[in-house]
Design a protein around this motif. Sequence first.
Motif, PDB file in Angstrom:
ATOM      1  N   ILE A 457       0.889  -1.164   0.000  1.00  0.00           N
ATOM      2  CA  ILE A 457       0.000   0.000   0.000  1.00  0.00           C
ATOM      3  C   ILE A 457       0.927   1.214   0.000  1.00  0.00           C
ATOM      4  O   ILE A 457       1.571   1.508   1.015  1.00  0.00           O
ATOM      5  N   PRO A 458       1.079   1.908  -1.120  1.00  0.00           N
ATOM      6  CA  PRO A 458       2.103   2.957  -1.227  1.00  0.00           C
ATOM      7  C   PRO A 458       1.949   4.030  -0.146  1.00  0.00           C
ATOM      8  O   PRO A 458       0.846   4.533   0.097  1.00  0.00           O
ATOM      9  N   VAL A 459       3.063   4.366   0.496  1.00  0.00           N
ATOM     10  CA  VAL A 459       2.998   5.367   1.565  1.00  0.00           C
ATOM     11  C   VAL A 459       2.632   6.741   1.024  1.00  0.00           C
ATOM     12  O   VAL A 459       2.051   7.562   1.747  1.00  0.00           O
ATOM     13  N   ASP A 460       2.966   7.017  -0.231  1.00  0.00           N
ATOM     14  CA  ASP A 460       2.665   8.331  -0.799  1.00  0.00           C
ATOM     15  C   ASP A 460       1.430   8.306  -1.693  1.00  0.00           C
ATOM     16  O   ASP A 460       1.171   9.245  -2.443  1.00  0.00           O
ATOM     17  N   GLY A 461       0.639   7.232  -1.626  1.00  0.00           N
ATOM     18  CA  GLY A 461      -0.577   7.157  -2.438  1.00  0.00           C
ATOM     19  C   GLY A 461      -1.616   8.153  -1.957  1.00  0.00           C
ATOM     20  O   GLY A 461      -1.831   8.313  -0.749  1.00  0.00           O
ATOM     21  N   PRO A 462      -2.288   8.839  -2.878  1.00  0.00           N
ATOM     22  CA  PRO A 462      -3.308   9.812  -2.477  1.00  0.00           C
ATOM     23  C   PRO A 462      -4.521   9.112  -1.886  1.00  0.00           C
ATOM     24  O   PRO A 462      -4.841   7.972  -2.252  1.00  0.00           O
ATOM     25  N   PRO A 463      -5.238   9.765  -0.962  1.00  0.00           N
ATOM     26  CA  PRO A 463      -6.424   9.145  -0.364  1.00  0.00           C
ATOM     27  C   PRO A 463      -7.514   8.925  -1.406  1.00  0.00           C
ATOM     28  O   PRO A 463      -7.720   9.759  -2.289  1.00  0.00           O
ATOM     29  N   GLU A 464      -8.167   7.780  -1.287  1.00  0.00           N
ATOM     30  CA  GLU A 464      -9.231   7.466  -2.242  1.00  0.00           C
ATOM     31  C   GLU A 464     -10.128   6.397  -1.638  1.00  0.00           C
ATOM     32  O   GLU A 464      -9.659   5.430  -1.058  1.00  0.00           O
ATOM     33  N   GLU A 465     -11.429   6.571  -1.790  1.00  0.00           N
ATOM     34  CA  GLU A 465     -12.406   5.591  -1.329  1.00  0.00           C
ATOM     35  C   GLU A 465     -13.086   4.971  -2.544  1.00  0.00           C
ATOM     36  O   GLU A 465     -13.092   5.533  -3.630  1.00  0.00           O
ATOM     37  N   GLY A 466     -13.673   3.801  -2.340  1.00  0.00           N
ATOM     38  CA  GLY A 466     -14.366   3.142  -3.443  1.00  0.00           C
ATOM     39  C   GLY A 466     -14.602   1.689  -3.123  1.00  0.00           C
ATOM     40  O   GLY A 466     -14.675   1.295  -1.950  1.00  0.00           O
ATOM     41  N   THR A 467     -14.708   0.858  -4.169  1.00  0.00           N
ATOM     42  CA  THR A 467     -15.007  -0.556  -3.970  1.00  0.00           C
ATOM     43  C   THR A 467     -13.879  -1.426  -4.519  1.00  0.00           C
ATOM     44  O   THR A 467     -13.115  -1.022  -5.392  1.00  0.00           O
ATOM     45  N   LYS A 473     -16.723  -5.168  -2.598  1.00  0.00           N
ATOM     46  CA  LYS A 473     -16.928  -4.673  -1.233  1.00  0.00           C
ATOM     47  C   LYS A 473     -16.197  -3.345  -1.040  1.00  0.00           C
ATOM     48  O   LYS A 473     -15.379  -2.951  -1.867  1.00  0.00           O
ATOM     49  N   ALA A 474     -16.487  -2.680   0.065  1.00  0.00           N
ATOM     50  CA  ALA A 474     -15.847  -1.391   0.338  1.00  0.00           C
ATOM     51  C   ALA A 474     -14.331  -1.561   0.449  1.00  0.00           C
ATOM     52  O   ALA A 474     -13.846  -2.524   1.054  1.00  0.00           O
ATOM     53  N   ALA A 475     -13.590  -0.639  -0.156  1.00  0.00           N
ATOM     54  CA  ALA A 475     -12.127  -0.680  -0.085  1.00  0.00           C
ATOM     55  C   ALA A 475     -11.671  -0.430   1.346  1.00  0.00           C
ATOM     56  O   ALA A 475     -12.290   0.344   2.079  1.00  0.00           O
ATOM     57  N   ALA A 476     -10.559  -1.064   1.734  1.00  0.00           N
ATOM     58  CA  ALA A 476     -10.164  -1.093   3.146  1.00  0.00           C
ATOM     59  C   ALA A 476      -9.122  -0.066   3.543  1.00  0.00           C
ATOM     60  O   ALA A 476      -9.047   0.328   4.703  1.00  0.00           O
ATOM     61  N   TYR A 477      -8.285   0.379   2.637  1.00  0.00           N
ATOM     62  CA  TYR A 477      -7.075   1.088   3.049  1.00  0.00           C
ATOM     63  C   TYR A 477      -7.111   2.598   2.834  1.00  0.00           C
ATOM     64  O   TYR A 477      -6.157   3.290   3.180  1.00  0.00           O
ATOM     65  N   GLY A 478      -8.167   3.088   2.217  1.00  0.00           N
ATOM     66  CA  GLY A 478      -8.257   4.523   1.966  1.00  0.00           C
ATOM     67  C   GLY A 478      -7.340   5.006   0.872  1.00  0.00           C
ATOM     68  O   GLY A 478      -7.150   6.204   0.687  1.00  0.00           O
ATOM     69  N   LYS A 479      -6.758   4.091   0.131  1.00  0.00           N
ATOM     70  CA  LYS A 479      -5.904   4.416  -1.019  1.00  0.00           C
ATOM     71  C   LYS A 479      -5.752   3.157  -1.862  1.00  0.00           C
ATOM     72  O   LYS A 479      -6.137   2.065  -1.451  1.00  0.00           O
ATOM     73  N   ARG A 480      -5.165   3.306  -3.039  1.00  0.00           N
ATOM     74  CA  ARG A 480      -4.983   2.163  -3.923  1.00  0.00           C
ATOM     75  C   ARG A 480      -3.809   1.287  -3.472  1.00  0.00           C
ATOM     76  O   ARG A 480      -2.862   1.776  -2.853  1.00  0.00           O
ATOM     77  N   VAL A 481      -3.898   0.021  -3.829  1.00  0.00           N
ATOM     78  CA  VAL A 481      -2.873  -0.972  -3.528  1.00  0.00           C
ATOM     79  C   VAL A 481      -2.163  -1.323  -4.838  1.00  0.00           C
ATOM     80  O   VAL A 481      -2.790  -1.383  -5.897  1.00  0.00           O
ATOM     81  N   VAL A 482      -0.849  -1.552  -4.760  1.00  0.00           N
ATOM     82  CA  VAL A 482      -0.103  -1.995  -5.944  1.00  0.00           C
ATOM     83  C   VAL A 482      -0.183  -3.515  -6.045  1.00  0.00           C
ATOM     84  O   VAL A 482       0.235  -4.234  -5.137  1.00  0.00           O
ATOM     85  N   PHE A 483      -0.724  -3.988  -7.160  1.00  0.00           N
ATOM     86  CA  PHE A 483      -0.740  -5.419  -7.455  1.00  0.00           C
ATOM     87  C   PHE A 483       0.213  -5.695  -8.608  1.00  0.00           C
ATOM     88  O   PHE A 483       0.329  -4.896  -9.534  1.00  0.00           O
ATOM     89  N   ALA A 484       0.870  -6.843  -8.565  1.00  0.00           N
ATOM     90  CA  ALA A 484       1.759  -7.233  -9.662  1.00  0.00           C
ATOM     91  C   ALA A 484       2.104  -8.709  -9.535  1.00  0.00           C
ATOM     92  O   ALA A 484       2.010  -9.291  -8.442  1.00  0.00           O
TER      93      ALA A 484
END
Length: 487
Positions: A457-467, A473-484
Motif C-alpha cells: 500500500i504505497p505510503v505516498d498514495g493519495p487518499p481514495e475511497e471506493g469498492t 466490497k468497500a475498499a479497506a485502506y483509503g488508497k490504492r494498492v499496488v498489485f503485480a
Amino acid sequence: MAAKKSDLGVTPMSEDVSAWYNELVFKAELADRGPAKGSMVIRPYGFRVWELLQSQLDQRFKDTGHVNASFPLFIPESYLKREAEHVEGFSPELAVVTHAGGKELEEPLVVRPTSETIIGEMYSKWVSSYRDLPILINQWGNVVRWELRPRMFLRTTEFLWQEGHTAHATRDEAMEETLRMFDVYAEFAQNVAAIPMVKGEKTPGERFAGAVDTFSIEGMMRDGKALQSGTSHYLGTNFAKAFDITFQDENNDLQFAHTTSWGMSTRMIGAVILAHGDDQGLVLPPRLAPVQVVIVPIGRGEQGEGPRTKAHELAQRLTDAGVRVHVDDRDASPGFKFNDWELKGVPLRVELGPRDLEAGHVLVAQRVGELDDKGRPVKQTLGFDEFVAAVPDRLNAYHEQLLERARRFRDEHSAEVDDWDAFTKQVAVGFAYALHCGEAACEDEIKADTAATPRCIPVDGPPEEGTCIRCGKAAAYGKRVVFARAY
C-alpha cells in the motif's frame, strides 16, 4: 537470432527472460550451482558486487547509529516455537539438525531462517533498565530457507544478507526506527543500485510472520514483474513477550520492549540484473560495478607494446582517482573482449590502438547509450588528460541515466485500474494500482486467477475511497494498492 545468441553467449532478454537470466548468471561469472539442491556458489565477480553493496549499505547503518554483531547459526527448536505466528510462518522452510557428533540431539536445532528468536533470547539478558535501550544491532550473515523452486540470487536455499534487530522503550521510538531503515533501503536502492522503488506497507496477508507492521520497497524488473528488495518490520511487543525482554521504566514500572527487524539480501543482486539488463547481458550501475572502466589496448606483438604501456599508465591515474579500472591485455581479439565486457555490464569501455596512441586520444563507449545506424555503441574521442578528468563525472551521469531509464520504464508499465478486465490486462505487463477490500480470501482469489499479489500500500498514495476491484466490497485502506506478478 541464432547467430546473435552465439556471438553474445546468452539468449536475448526480449526473446526469453527466464533463459536469459539463467544463462547470464553463469556466463557473466556471477554464480554457479552448489552441490546441494538450491545452493549457490557466488563467484568472485558476483561476490565483488555483493562486497560493494555490503560496504555502502553498512556505512549507512553506521551513520544511523547501528553496530554490527554476530549470533549463532543454530537455534534451539523450542525458541522458534515460543512465538507461534513466527514458527508457523517459517515452518515449511525450516532445515532442522537432529543428529550431531554421531548421536541424536536431545533437542533439534534449526538452521536459522532469520534471527528474531535467538536475538530475542540475548536481548532478554542484556536489558533490565530503560537505560539499556535502545539496542541498535545489525548482523551480516547467511540464512537457510528450504526452497522448492530455487533461482540464483532470487530464491536459493542458502543466501547472504544483513538483518537489523533493535529494541526500544516505546512504540513511537520503534516505529521511528522501522521507518528510518525503510527509508535507508529506498535511498540505497535509488542512489547505489539506480532502481527507483515503490515504498509501501504490506497488507496483513503479506506481513512478516510475527510482525505488527511490515514495510517493503518494490522494484519493477524489465519484464514488468515486481521484486521485493528490502523489508522493515515493527514487531511490537510480540517477541518481547515471548522472550521476556522487559525493563524498568523511569517510574520503576516493568515494561515490555518494542522491537524491530529489517533486512536486505543477495536478492538485491538479482534486482540489479533484472532491473537494468538487456539483450546483450548485464548492465551494472557504476556504484556496484566491480569494474567501472575497462581499457582494451589493441595491437599484437611490438605494435601493441605502446598501447599496452599507455593503457596501464591511464589505469593507474584512474585508480589514484578512486575509479575501479581493469586493463584487458589478454591474448584474444578486440571483438571477443568487447563482447565479453558488454556481457559483464561494465559501464565504460575504452579502446586504445597504435593510431589512437599516435593521435593522443582514446575511444570511449558507454554500455548503455547512443547507438549508431548498425546498433553499435557510439564512440567518443577524448584526449588522454581529458578522458581521465571526465571519468568520475561521466560515471555519475551514467548512474542518473540508468535511474531515469528504470523510472521511465516503471511509469510506462504502471496504471490505475477500476475494472476487472483492465486489472487482468495490466498485471500481465506491470503494476496495477487498484482499490481492494483487504480480505485475505479475496487476495487469494486474485492470485489464483492472475498470479498477481498485493505488493504494498504505497505510503505516498493519495487518499481514495471506493469498492474492491475483485469483489465489489468497500475498499479497506483509503488508497490504492499496488498489485503485480512477482519474483
